[in-house]
Scaffold this motif. Structure first.
Motif, short mmCIF file in Angstrom:
data_model
loop_
_atom_site.label_atom_id
_atom_site.label_comp_id
_atom_site.label_asym_id
_atom_site.label_seq_id
_atom_site.Cartn_x
_atom_site.Cartn_y
_atom_site.Cartn_z
N SER A 110 18.46 -20.44 -18.35
CA SER A 110 19.07 -21.54 -17.60
C SER A 110 19.77 -21.04 -16.34
O SER A 110 20.75 -20.31 -16.41
N SER A 111 19.25 -21.44 -15.17
CA SER A 111 19.90 -21.11 -13.91
C SER A 111 21.16 -21.95 -13.69
O SER A 111 22.14 -21.48 -13.10
N GLU A 112 21.14 -23.18 -14.19
CA GLU A 112 22.31 -24.04 -14.05
C GLU A 112 23.51 -23.47 -14.78
O GLU A 112 24.65 -23.52 -14.29
N ARG A 113 23.27 -22.92 -15.95
CA ARG A 113 24.38 -22.30 -16.68
C ARG A 113 24.95 -21.11 -15.93
O ARG A 113 26.16 -20.88 -15.93
N MET A 114 24.09 -20.34 -15.29
CA MET A 114 24.57 -19.20 -14.52
C MET A 114 25.45 -19.66 -13.36
O MET A 114 26.47 -19.03 -13.06
N LEU A 115 25.10 -20.76 -12.71
CA LEU A 115 25.92 -21.31 -11.63
C LEU A 115 27.29 -21.71 -12.15
O LEU A 115 28.33 -21.43 -11.53
N SER A 116 27.32 -22.35 -13.31
CA SER A 116 28.58 -22.78 -13.91
C SER A 116 29.44 -21.59 -14.30
O SER A 116 30.66 -21.58 -14.05
N ILE A 117 28.84 -20.58 -14.91
CA ILE A 117 29.60 -19.40 -15.34
C ILE A 117 30.14 -18.65 -14.14
O ILE A 117 31.29 -18.20 -14.13
N ALA A 118 29.34 -18.52 -13.09
CA ALA A 118 29.81 -17.83 -11.89
C ALA A 118 31.02 -18.54 -11.29
O ALA A 118 31.99 -17.88 -10.85
N ALA A 119 31.01 -19.86 -11.28
CA ALA A 119 32.14 -20.62 -10.75
C ALA A 119 33.40 -20.37 -11.57
O ALA A 119 34.50 -20.19 -11.02
N HIS A 130 43.11 -8.83 -11.62
CA HIS A 130 43.00 -7.57 -12.35
C HIS A 130 42.06 -7.67 -13.55
O HIS A 130 41.74 -6.66 -14.18
N VAL A 131 41.60 -8.87 -13.89
CA VAL A 131 40.77 -9.05 -15.08
C VAL A 131 39.35 -8.52 -14.84
O VAL A 131 38.76 -8.74 -13.78
N ILE A 132 38.83 -7.80 -15.84
CA ILE A 132 37.46 -7.29 -15.83
C ILE A 132 36.62 -8.17 -16.75
O ILE A 132 37.03 -8.48 -17.87
N PHE A 133 35.46 -8.57 -16.30
CA PHE A 133 34.56 -9.38 -17.12
C PHE A 133 33.49 -8.47 -17.73
O PHE A 133 32.69 -7.89 -17.02
N VAL A 134 33.52 -8.35 -19.04
CA VAL A 134 32.54 -7.52 -19.75
C VAL A 134 31.36 -8.39 -20.17
O VAL A 134 31.54 -9.40 -20.84
N ILE A 135 30.18 -8.00 -19.73
CA ILE A 135 28.95 -8.74 -20.02
C ILE A 135 28.25 -8.03 -21.17
O ILE A 135 27.78 -6.89 -21.02
N GLU A 136 28.19 -8.69 -22.33
CA GLU A 136 27.67 -8.07 -23.54
C GLU A 136 26.24 -8.57 -23.82
O GLU A 136 26.02 -9.76 -24.01
N GLY A 137 25.29 -7.64 -23.84
CA GLY A 137 23.90 -7.99 -24.10
C GLY A 137 23.53 -7.84 -25.56
O GLY A 137 23.93 -6.88 -26.22
N HIS A 138 22.75 -8.81 -26.08
CA HIS A 138 22.36 -8.82 -27.49
C HIS A 138 20.87 -9.16 -27.62
O HIS A 138 20.27 -9.71 -26.70
N SER A 139 20.31 -8.85 -28.78
CA SER A 139 18.92 -9.20 -29.07
C SER A 139 18.82 -9.66 -30.52
O SER A 139 19.78 -9.55 -31.29
N ILE A 164 26.74 -11.36 -9.28
CA ILE A 164 27.07 -10.74 -7.99
C ILE A 164 26.46 -11.57 -6.86
O ILE A 164 27.12 -11.83 -5.84
N ASN A 165 25.21 -11.99 -7.02
CA ASN A 165 24.55 -12.81 -6.01
C ASN A 165 25.25 -14.15 -5.81
O ASN A 165 25.15 -14.76 -4.74
N LEU A 166 25.96 -14.60 -6.87
CA LEU A 166 26.66 -15.88 -6.81
C LEU A 166 28.13 -15.73 -6.44
O LEU A 166 28.91 -16.67 -6.57
N GLY A 167 28.51 -14.55 -5.97
CA GLY A 167 29.84 -14.37 -5.41
C GLY A 167 30.90 -13.77 -6.30
O GLY A 167 32.06 -13.68 -5.90
N VAL A 168 30.55 -13.33 -7.51
CA VAL A 168 31.53 -12.66 -8.37
C VAL A 168 31.61 -11.20 -7.94
O VAL A 168 30.58 -10.53 -7.82
N PRO A 169 32.81 -10.67 -7.70
CA PRO A 169 32.94 -9.28 -7.24
C PRO A 169 32.32 -8.29 -8.23
O PRO A 169 32.63 -8.32 -9.42
N ALA A 170 31.49 -7.40 -7.72
CA ALA A 170 30.83 -6.42 -8.58
C ALA A 170 31.83 -5.49 -9.24
O ALA A 170 31.60 -5.01 -10.36
N THR A 171 32.96 -5.24 -8.58
CA THR A 171 33.98 -4.33 -9.13
C THR A 171 34.64 -4.89 -10.38
O THR A 171 35.28 -4.14 -11.13
N GLN A 172 34.49 -6.19 -10.62
CA GLN A 172 35.13 -6.82 -11.78
C GLN A 172 34.15 -7.08 -12.92
O GLN A 172 34.49 -7.78 -13.87
#
Length: 212
Positions: A110-119, A130-139, A164-172
């Motif tokens: 879902s691309s729409e969900r990615m837009l919502s999460i990025a916002a 100062h918050v870091i967002f940890v992206i956890e991948g699962h299978s 990152i493409n949707l404007g979330v800082p890569a450092t976070q």
């Protein structure tokens, strides 16, 4: 080594590819065609035989020690992070629902969900820089363990790049893979495996004294 003709044309092409300088690429191609991702199964005895031949040829040609245990995949360490304040974690959990994936794929459904999460992530970052967002991948658990760990990392990395493409800082952003080790449900039903093929988000902060 078994006669290539007894393994079928696919195995013949794989073995022929083991010319100097091409062994590693042939191994990757052969293993991918045999496992076929999360729903991967060795469908018959010929495929199993071919898999053994591929591994043996690669070990002999590349100078590998077949008796040495393979080095396990290890995701990027996160020991410098600790959980963010509870209020931030709850806010993230409510607004950023898990992202799901098709079988063996690393691109979100879902691309729409990615837009919502990025916002949501941009909003939280604006209030708590100062918050870091940890992206956890699962299978799910229908493929080899190491393949699933790598697939989880590919999913986390793909989501990271989208954010990152949707404007979330890569450092976070930080990525990690748990493969099949942390399912949200147990079972072989299709609906259960669909839920396990996901990326989840966690809020964290750097521990005091750790460099950025």
């Amino acid at each position: 080594m078994p006669d290539p003709a007894s393994l079928g044309s696919g195995a013949e092409r794989t073995i022929e590819a083991f010319a100097p300088g091409r062994r590693q690429r042939a191994l990757a191609t052969g293993m991918h065609s045999l496992w076929r991702g999360e729903n991967g199964m060795l469908h018959n005895r010929r495929a199993l035989h071919a898999c053994v031949v591929i591994v043996a040829a690669a070990a002999a040609g590349c100078g590998m020690r077949t008796t040495q245990a393979a080095t396990p995949f290890r995701p990027r360490p996160a020991e410098d992070l600790i959980p963010a304040p509870t209020a931030v974690q709850e806010r993230l959990a409510q607004a950023a629902q898990p992202v799901t994936f098709p079988v063996s794929e690393a691109e979100p459904e879902s691309s729409e969900r990615m837009l919502s999460i990025a916002a949501v992530l941009r909003e939280i970052h604006g209030e708590f820089p100062h918050v870091i967002f940890v992206i956890e991948g699962h299978s799910d658990d229908s493929g080899p363990v190491e393949f699933n760990r790598m697939l989880g990392l590919r999913r986390a990395t793909a989501v990271q790049q989208r954010l990152i493409n949707l404007g979330v800082p890569a450092t976070q952003l930080r990525t990690v893979s748990f493969g099949e080790s942390r399912p949200v449900c147990s079972g072989t039903e299709r609906s259960c495996r669909e839920r396990n093929r996901r990326v989840e988000f966690r809020a964290a902060v750097r521990a005091i004294g750790c460099a950025p």
